[in-house]
Design an enzyme around this catalytic site. Structure first.
Site, short mmCIF file in Angstrom:
data_model
loop_
_atom_site.label_atom_id
_atom_site.label_comp_id
_atom_site.label_asym_id
_atom_site.label_seq_id
_atom_site.Cartn_x
_atom_site.Cartn_y
_atom_site.Cartn_z
N HIS A 1 1.67 -3.94 7.68
CA HIS A 1 2.32 -3.50 6.39
C HIS A 1 1.13 -2.57 5.51
CE1 HIS A 1 5.23 -3.01 3.24
NE2 HIS A 1 4.23 -3.29 2.32
N ASP B 1 5.45 0.25 -2.85
CA ASP B 1 5.58 0.27 -1.11
C ASP B 1 7.11 0.40 -1.09
OD1 ASP B 1 6.60 -2.21 -1.98
OD2 ASP B 1 5.16 -3.09 -0.28
N CYS C 1 7.32 1.81 5.47
CA CYS C 1 5.72 1.48 4.65
C CYS C 1 4.88 2.51 5.08
CB CYS C 1 5.31 0.11 4.83
SG CYS C 1 4.56 -0.32 6.76
#
Length: 254
Positions: A218, A230, A173
């Site tokens: 995240h 993402d 991420c």
């Protein structure tokens, strides 16, 4: 005056001795000696010759021992005859051995040839990757056209998630957001937590496409409306999807 009754004793009469009786006595004594020497062994052939019962030879007058002689010439001849009749086995000085076996042929296994990567295989791989990306692509929101960050991010839709990945071969991420912003000359920290402090927090109402969306562990890029882009998790790929965080933090990086 008493008269003696003792009779005179006389030696018993013996058989008169003559030259003939003396000869017979001598012969009998010699036969006894010969009887104790009756076995003759021929060692060279293993033949045992018995002369039991054979008539003793009469001693020669000039024999110093006074014993009867034995005919050894006859015994020696018998032993030689046995040796001559025995089989004779001979072997050469340098003997050789032979062994009959089936012929054995050694077969060398074929070498393992590793396939070389060719332009055709690379093209096929690229085509396959493009197909995966196309399958994973969700319709991009209209805001992509108005945001340079989203235009760059949309290029990598379909790239697989790779833990620690920071290149188009695979992203995690924060590696994805760092790479996208780097194309615009903006340097972001490596981890999601560090990127949380890389800009200014804005409200959701004030958020613009291209801002970052942070949640514990995240980081994503805001795509406008209720969308984000993402690199989600292992087994997933870069994609546009709805904002799933319950309390997202919007961050504007300048």
């Amino acid at each position: 005056m008493s008269q003696s009754t003792v009779r005179a004793r006389h030696r018993a009469a013996r058989r008169p001795s003559t030259p003939l009786t003396q000869l017979a006595s001598t012969a009998t004594a010699q036969m006894a000696v010969v009887g104790r020497r009756t076995a003759v062994v021929a060692a060279s052939s293993g033949l045992v010759v018995s002369v039991l019962g054979a008539a003793p030879a009469i001693a020669e007058p000039n024999d110093a021992s006074g014993l009867a002689s034995v005919d050894t010439a006859t015994l020696t001849g018998a032993a030689r005859a046995a040796l001559d009749a025995a089989p004779v086995v001979t072997a050469p000085d340098q003997a050789t051995w032979t062994l009959d076996v089936d012929d054995v042929t050694a077969v060398k296994p074929a070498p393992v040839v590793k396939a070389k990567t060719t332009a055709t295989s690379r093209t096929a791989t690229a085509t396959s990757r493009s197909t995966v990306r196309a399958a994973a692509t969700v319709a991009a929101p209209p805001s992509v056209a108005g945001s340079a960050v989203l235009q760059i991010a949309a290029r990598y839709v379909g790239v697989p998630y790779v833990y620690g990945g920071t290149t188009p071969s695979g992203f995690d991420c924060s590696g994805f957001t760092q790479y996208v912003y780097a194309q615009l000359g903006i340097s972001l920290p490596r981890t999601a937590e560090a990127q949380r402090s890389a800009g200014t927090v804005v409200s959701r109402a004030d958020a613009q496409p291209g801002d970052l969306i942070y949640s514990p562990g995240h980081i994503a890029i805001y795509a406008g409306g209720d969308m984000e882009i993402d690199s989600p998790r292992p087994g997933g790929t870069v994609q546009f999807r709805s904002i799933w965080q319950s309390a997202p933090v919007f961050i504007r990086v300048s």
